[in-house]
Design a protein around this motif. Sequence first.
Motif, PDB file in Angstrom:
ATOM      1  N   UNK A  70       0.817  -1.219   0.000  1.00 17.70           N
ATOM      2  CA  UNK A  70       0.000   0.000   0.000  1.00 17.70           C
ATOM      3  C   UNK A  70       0.849   1.268   0.000  1.00 17.70           C
ATOM      4  N   UNK A  71       2.136   1.135  -0.239  1.00 18.85           N
ATOM      5  CA  UNK A  71       3.029   2.276  -0.001  1.00 18.85           C
ATOM      6  C   UNK A  71       2.718   3.485  -0.881  1.00 18.85           C
ATOM      7  N   UNK A  72       2.296   3.263  -2.119  1.00 15.90           N
ATOM      8  CA  UNK A  72       1.997   4.415  -2.970  1.00 15.90           C
ATOM      9  C   UNK A  72       0.683   5.072  -2.574  1.00 15.90           C
ATOM     10  N   UNK A  73      -0.308   4.258  -2.203  1.00 14.51           N
ATOM     11  CA  UNK A  73      -1.582   4.836  -1.779  1.00 14.51           C
ATOM     12  C   UNK A  73      -1.461   5.606  -0.473  1.00 14.51           C
ATOM     13  N   UNK A  74      -0.601   5.130   0.400  1.00 17.16           N
ATOM     14  CA  UNK A  74      -0.480   5.748   1.720  1.00 17.16           C
ATOM     15  C   UNK A  74       0.647   6.776   1.790  1.00 17.16           C
ATOM     16  N   UNK A  75       1.313   7.014   0.653  1.00 20.82           N
ATOM     17  CA  UNK A  75       2.458   7.930   0.661  1.00 20.82           C
ATOM     18  C   UNK A  75       2.074   9.328   1.127  1.00 20.82           C
ATOM     19  N   UNK A  76       0.867   9.759   0.815  1.00 29.42           N
ATOM     20  CA  UNK A  76       0.442  11.101   1.211  1.00 29.42           C
ATOM     21  C   UNK A  76      -0.310  11.135   2.524  1.00 29.42           C
ATOM     22  N   UNK A  77      -0.405   9.984   3.195  1.00 27.76           N
ATOM     23  CA  UNK A  77      -1.152   9.917   4.447  1.00 27.76           C
ATOM     24  C   UNK A  77      -0.238  10.184   5.631  1.00 27.76           C
ATOM     25  N   UNK A  78      -0.622  11.124   6.462  1.00 24.51           N
ATOM     26  CA  UNK A  78       0.151  11.386   7.673  1.00 24.51           C
ATOM     27  C   UNK A  78      -0.159  10.360   8.751  1.00 24.51           C
ATOM     28  N   UNK A  79      -1.379   9.807   8.733  1.00 26.87           N
ATOM     29  CA  UNK A  79      -1.808   8.892   9.780  1.00 26.87           C
ATOM     30  C   UNK A  79      -1.285   7.476   9.592  1.00 26.87           C
ATOM     31  N   UNK A  80      -1.247   6.985   8.327  1.00 28.11           N
ATOM     32  CA  UNK A  80      -0.929   5.567   8.135  1.00 28.11           C
ATOM     33  C   UNK A  80       0.409   5.146   8.753  1.00 28.11           C
ATOM     34  N   UNK A  81       1.499   5.902   8.592  1.00 28.10           N
ATOM     35  CA  UNK A  81       2.751   5.472   9.214  1.00 28.10           C
ATOM     36  C   UNK A  81       2.642   5.306  10.722  1.00 28.10           C
ATOM     37  N   UNK A  82       1.836   6.156  11.366  1.00 20.44           N
ATOM     38  CA  UNK A  82       1.646   6.019  12.806  1.00 20.44           C
ATOM     39  C   UNK A  82       0.927   4.711  13.130  1.00 20.44           C
ATOM     40  N   UNK A  83      -0.134   4.420  12.361  1.00 23.91           N
ATOM     41  CA  UNK A  83      -0.892   3.197  12.622  1.00 23.91           C
ATOM     42  C   UNK A  83      -0.030   1.960  12.362  1.00 23.91           C
ATOM     43  N   UNK A  84       0.841   2.038  11.373  1.00 25.42           N
ATOM     44  CA  UNK A  84       1.745   0.932  11.074  1.00 25.42           C
ATOM     45  C   UNK A  84       2.672   0.649  12.251  1.00 25.42           C
ATOM     46  N   UNK A  85       3.265   1.701  12.800  1.00 26.67           N
ATOM     47  CA  UNK A  85       4.157   1.545  13.951  1.00 26.67           C
ATOM     48  C   UNK A  85       3.387   1.026  15.159  1.00 26.67           C
ATOM     49  N   UNK A  86       2.165   1.531  15.345  1.00 27.64           N
ATOM     50  CA  UNK A  86       1.338   1.052  16.452  1.00 27.64           C
ATOM     51  C   UNK A  86       1.087  -0.450  16.332  1.00 27.64           C
ATOM     52  N   UNK A  87       0.799  -0.923  15.128  1.00 27.21           N
ATOM     53  CA  UNK A  87       0.547  -2.347  14.928  1.00 27.21           C
ATOM     54  C   UNK A  87       1.807  -3.169  15.187  1.00 27.21           C
ATOM     55  N   UNK A  88       2.948  -2.685  14.730  1.00 28.73           N
ATOM     56  CA  UNK A  88       4.205  -3.397  14.974  1.00 28.73           C
ATOM     57  C   UNK A  88       4.473  -3.490  16.472  1.00 28.73           C
ATOM     58  N   UNK A  89       4.251  -2.385  17.188  1.00 33.21           N
ATOM     59  CA  UNK A  89       4.421  -2.395  18.643  1.00 33.21           C
ATOM     60  C   UNK A  89       3.445  -3.389  19.276  1.00 33.21           C
ATOM     61  N   UNK A  90       2.189  -3.376  18.803  1.00 38.25           N
ATOM     62  CA  UNK A  90       1.189  -4.282  19.349  1.00 38.25           C
ATOM     63  C   UNK A  90       1.571  -5.741  19.163  1.00 38.25           C
ATOM     64  N   UNK A  91       1.991  -6.116  17.953  1.00 37.40           N
ATOM     65  CA  UNK A  91       2.378  -7.500  17.703  1.00 37.40           C
ATOM     66  C   UNK A  91       3.673  -7.858  18.441  1.00 37.40           C
ATOM     67  N   UNK A  92       4.601  -6.920  18.517  1.00 39.24           N
ATOM     68  CA  UNK A  92       5.853  -7.183  19.226  1.00 39.24           C
ATOM     69  C   UNK A  92       5.588  -7.427  20.708  1.00 39.24           C
ATOM     70  N   UNK A  93       4.726  -6.594  21.296  1.00 38.76           N
ATOM     71  CA  UNK A  93       4.393  -6.784  22.709  1.00 38.76           C
ATOM     72  C   UNK A  93       3.681  -8.112  22.920  1.00 38.76           C
ATOM     73  N   UNK A  94       2.808  -8.472  21.984  1.00 36.67           N
ATOM     74  CA  UNK A  94       2.108  -9.753  22.073  1.00 36.67           C
ATOM     75  C   UNK A  94       3.112 -10.900  22.110  1.00 36.67           C
ATOM     76  N   UNK A  95       4.122 -10.843  21.251  1.00 39.07           N
ATOM     77  CA  UNK A  95       5.142 -11.890  21.215  1.00 39.07           C
ATOM     78  C   UNK A  95       5.970 -11.903  22.496  1.00 39.07           C
ATOM     79  N   UNK A  96       6.438 -10.742  22.917  1.00 37.25           N
ATOM     80  CA  UNK A  96       7.276 -10.658  24.118  1.00 37.25           C
ATOM     81  C   UNK A  96       6.505 -11.124  25.347  1.00 37.25           C
ATOM     82  N   UNK A  97       5.295 -10.637  25.483  1.00 36.65           N
ATOM     83  CA  UNK A  97       4.482 -10.961  26.647  1.00 36.65           C
ATOM     84  C   UNK A  97       4.219 -12.455  26.750  1.00 36.65           C
ATOM     85  N   UNK A  98       3.845 -13.078  25.640  1.00 41.07           N
ATOM     86  CA  UNK A  98       3.460 -14.486  25.700  1.00 41.07           C
ATOM     87  C   UNK A  98       4.661 -15.423  25.767  1.00 41.07           C
ATOM     88  N   UNK A  99       5.749 -15.106  25.089  1.00 43.63           N
ATOM     89  CA  UNK A  99       6.939 -15.939  25.250  1.00 43.63           C
ATOM     90  C   UNK A  99       7.482 -15.819  26.670  1.00 43.63           C
TER      91      UNK A  99
END
Length: 229
Positions: A70-99
Amino acid sequence: MRKTRLGAISAILVGLCYFFTVILVLLAPPGENAVVDHITHMEKLMAVHYILGFLGVLGIMVVLTISRTLEKQTAGSEWYPYSKVMAIIGFALLAINNFRQTGLDHELSHEAIHASGAVLDAVVIGWVGLVEFSPQGWIDFGFVGIWILTVSVFSLKLHNRKLLSYLGYLGGSCFIVTVLGNVTGLSFLVMIGMGLGGLVVVPAWFIYYGVLLLKKPLLPTDLSTNTEI
């Protein structure tokens, strides 16, 4: 051609992991307290932790894959990069917490039962704070839910994937409803959020996305069109 096979397979596995996690939780009904639950249903709950741990790792791969497509569609979006980082943090915490819990829950619950008395009472009272990094799900469910909603906005608007987008709207909302249920103590919200979202809609969204990417990976020209891929 943009290679998406690894991310596509990861998306399918994430969907299956969410589904089997909810099934295992349903097979381990809550008892007197969390310590007793982890003695009575230790095998099932340990399996849940391992599945969620690997789900978190795979989820990061899925976020990066979908974001790349989706990089070209989201290139002009200020919000999408934030949501992407939030999701990475969410999944990373899920992995760390459960392991982390795979090496903590078994020992802590058995030691508490063995010690009994005041020690057991203290562990029961403080169980969530001792083992959980995100006890109300703000990060591992809320952040991921917000990202799913964001992806669905772009999927509906730019890719004309109506079914996929509607599944994403419903699935992302269910994750957010789960968090609200945890915060307010309204168990019916958690049941709706996890029963509908975790068992059906969110797994379907990830699996559907993965299948689409496997069937026809994105071409550079697809990134600037509104056609189905």
